[in-house]
Design a protein around this motif. Sequence first.
Motif, PDB file in Angstrom:
ATOM      1  N   PRO A  68     -46.780   4.510  66.749  1.00 42.86           N
ATOM      2  CA  PRO A  68     -48.104   4.958  66.304  1.00 42.86           C
ATOM      3  C   PRO A  68     -48.567   4.265  65.020  1.00 42.86           C
ATOM      4  O   PRO A  68     -49.738   3.952  64.870  1.00 42.86           O
ATOM      5  CB  PRO A  68     -47.925   6.460  66.097  1.00 42.86           C
ATOM      6  N   GLU A  69     -47.644   3.977  64.103  1.00 43.78           N
ATOM      7  CA  GLU A  69     -48.032   3.321  62.856  1.00 43.78           C
ATOM      8  C   GLU A  69     -48.478   1.878  63.104  1.00 43.78           C
ATOM      9  O   GLU A  69     -49.416   1.401  62.462  1.00 43.78           O
ATOM     10  CB  GLU A  69     -46.875   3.364  61.850  1.00 43.78           C
ATOM     11  N   GLN A  70     -47.823   1.185  64.044  1.00 47.30           N
ATOM     12  CA  GLN A  70     -48.247  -0.172  64.391  1.00 47.30           C
ATOM     13  C   GLN A  70     -49.661  -0.148  64.982  1.00 47.30           C
ATOM     14  O   GLN A  70     -50.492  -1.003  64.663  1.00 47.30           O
ATOM     15  CB  GLN A  70     -47.296  -0.802  65.401  1.00 47.30           C
ATOM     16  N   ILE A  71     -49.905   0.826  65.840  1.00 51.49           N
ATOM     17  CA  ILE A  71     -51.224   0.942  66.474  1.00 51.49           C
ATOM     18  C   ILE A  71     -52.282   1.276  65.427  1.00 51.49           C
ATOM     19  O   ILE A  71     -53.373   0.721  65.433  1.00 51.49           O
ATOM     20  CB  ILE A  71     -51.188   2.000  67.597  1.00 51.49           C
ATOM     21  N   ILE A 113     -48.948   2.603  73.294  1.00 57.44           N
ATOM     22  CA  ILE A 113     -47.801   3.535  73.221  1.00 57.44           C
ATOM     23  C   ILE A 113     -46.902   3.300  74.432  1.00 57.44           C
ATOM     24  O   ILE A 113     -45.679   3.230  74.307  1.00 57.44           O
ATOM     25  CB  ILE A 113     -48.284   5.003  73.175  1.00 57.44           C
ATOM     26  N   ALA A 114     -47.505   3.175  75.610  1.00 58.87           N
ATOM     27  CA  ALA A 114     -46.732   2.945  76.840  1.00 58.87           C
ATOM     28  C   ALA A 114     -45.999   1.605  76.779  1.00 58.87           C
ATOM     29  O   ALA A 114     -44.919   1.457  77.367  1.00 58.87           O
ATOM     30  CB  ALA A 114     -47.644   2.990  78.056  1.00 58.87           C
ATOM     31  N   ALA A 115     -46.565   0.638  76.075  1.00 57.09           N
ATOM     32  CA  ALA A 115     -45.926  -0.679  75.947  1.00 57.09           C
ATOM     33  C   ALA A 115     -44.812  -0.685  74.905  1.00 57.09           C
ATOM     34  O   ALA A 115     -44.126  -1.690  74.737  1.00 57.09           O
ATOM     35  CB  ALA A 115     -46.971  -1.733  75.597  1.00 57.09           C
ATOM     36  N   GLY A 116     -44.649   0.425  74.175  1.00 56.74           N
ATOM     37  CA  GLY A 116     -43.542   0.533  73.240  1.00 56.74           C
ATOM     38  C   GLY A 116     -43.903   0.383  71.775  1.00 56.74           C
ATOM     39  O   GLY A 116     -43.019   0.388  70.915  1.00 56.74           O
ATOM     40  N   ALA A 167     -47.758   9.555  81.805  1.00 53.40           N
ATOM     41  CA  ALA A 167     -46.851  10.364  82.633  1.00 53.40           C
ATOM     42  C   ALA A 167     -45.740  10.994  81.802  1.00 53.40           C
ATOM     43  O   ALA A 167     -45.323  12.123  82.060  1.00 53.40           O
ATOM     44  CB  ALA A 167     -46.258   9.500  83.746  1.00 53.40           C
ATOM     45  N   ASP A 168     -45.263  10.289  80.794  1.00 58.03           N
ATOM     46  CA  ASP A 168     -44.189  10.795  79.943  1.00 58.03           C
ATOM     47  C   ASP A 168     -44.782  11.741  78.889  1.00 58.03           C
ATOM     48  O   ASP A 168     -45.575  11.322  78.051  1.00 58.03           O
ATOM     49  CB  ASP A 168     -43.493   9.618  79.252  1.00 58.03           C
ATOM     50  N   PRO A 169     -44.409  13.032  78.913  1.00 49.34           N
ATOM     51  CA  PRO A 169     -44.983  13.993  77.968  1.00 49.34           C
ATOM     52  C   PRO A 169     -44.716  13.641  76.498  1.00 49.34           C
ATOM     53  O   PRO A 169     -45.548  13.891  75.627  1.00 49.34           O
ATOM     54  CB  PRO A 169     -44.324  15.322  78.322  1.00 49.34           C
ATOM     55  N   ARG A 170     -43.562  13.043  76.205  1.00 48.58           N
ATOM     56  CA  ARG A 170     -43.239  12.663  74.824  1.00 48.58           C
ATOM     57  C   ARG A 170     -44.179  11.560  74.341  1.00 48.58           C
ATOM     58  O   ARG A 170     -44.715  11.636  73.232  1.00 48.58           O
ATOM     59  CB  ARG A 170     -41.784  12.201  74.736  1.00 48.58           C
ATOM     60  N   LEU A 171     -44.419  10.563  75.177  1.00 44.26           N
ATOM     61  CA  LEU A 171     -45.328   9.479  74.804  1.00 44.26           C
ATOM     62  C   LEU A 171     -46.766   9.982  74.681  1.00 44.26           C
ATOM     63  O   LEU A 171     -47.496   9.582  73.780  1.00 44.26           O
ATOM     64  CB  LEU A 171     -45.261   8.336  75.820  1.00 44.26           C
ATOM     65  N   GLU A 172     -47.159  10.891  75.589  1.00 46.08           N
ATOM     66  CA  GLU A 172     -48.516  11.450  75.518  1.00 46.08           C
ATOM     67  C   GLU A 172     -48.691  12.268  74.246  1.00 46.08           C
ATOM     68  O   GLU A 172     -49.754  12.248  73.627  1.00 46.08           O
ATOM     69  CB  GLU A 172     -48.819  12.305  76.750  1.00 46.08           C
ATOM     70  N   ALA A 173     -47.638  12.989  73.832  1.00 42.92           N
ATOM     71  CA  ALA A 173     -47.718  13.765  72.586  1.00 42.92           C
ATOM     72  C   ALA A 173     -47.895  12.833  71.384  1.00 42.92           C
ATOM     73  O   ALA A 173     -48.687  13.124  70.483  1.00 42.92           O
ATOM     74  CB  ALA A 173     -46.467  14.622  72.420  1.00 42.92           C
ATOM     75  N   GLU A 174     -47.192  11.698  71.376  1.00 43.46           N
ATOM     76  CA  GLU A 174     -47.353  10.713  70.300  1.00 43.46           C
ATOM     77  C   GLU A 174     -48.780  10.160  70.294  1.00 43.46           C
ATOM     78  O   GLU A 174     -49.413  10.053  69.241  1.00 43.46           O
ATOM     79  CB  GLU A 174     -46.374   9.548  70.467  1.00 43.46           C
ATOM     80  N   ALA A 175     -49.269   9.820  71.484  1.00 44.15           N
ATOM     81  CA  ALA A 175     -50.620   9.259  71.595  1.00 44.15           C
ATOM     82  C   ALA A 175     -51.659  10.283  71.148  1.00 44.15           C
ATOM     83  O   ALA A 175     -52.589   9.960  70.414  1.00 44.15           O
ATOM     84  CB  ALA A 175     -50.892   8.812  73.031  1.00 44.15           C
TER      85      ALA A 175
END
Length: 148
Positions: free
Chosen positions: A88-91, A82-85, A38-46
């Motif tokens: 991207p580098e950790q993932i 990403i949604a859990a906080g 839902a959050d465009p910033r988080l979706e852009a990171e994902a």
Amino acid sequence: MIRAVFARALAALALVFATSLAAQDSMPPAPYAYNQLADPRLEAEASALMHTLRCLKCQSQSIADSDAPMAGDMRHQVRARIAAGESPEQIRRWLIARYGDYVSYEPEVSATTWPLFAVPVLVILIVAVVLLRRLGKRRGDDDAETAA
């Protein structure tokens, strides 16, 4: 008699495999496999991260572009984390630890990947040395012919 028993065993075996294969395809996709955050910033990171990860089944597509069920599961994992906080580098590190260096389009230099980076440089150096020696011999031969 033996043929009948063999045929029944073969039919039973085929039924077992067909059932397990059908069960894999009938599983519903993970919630975030095809749904954006839902959050465009988080979706852009994902999305940016998903474009740098290789689909292990397709191998020539990123998980963002692949329609393979495994890529959908990986997209779900990326979006859920990403949604859990998680960053991207950790993932990326988690996916590399789980699936190996091959999952990343941007491999890191490590104990297992350094030959991938070193061998091309060595080949280029060897080719350059061979070419320079051959060109040097030709120039020497040409100079000797003109002097004679």
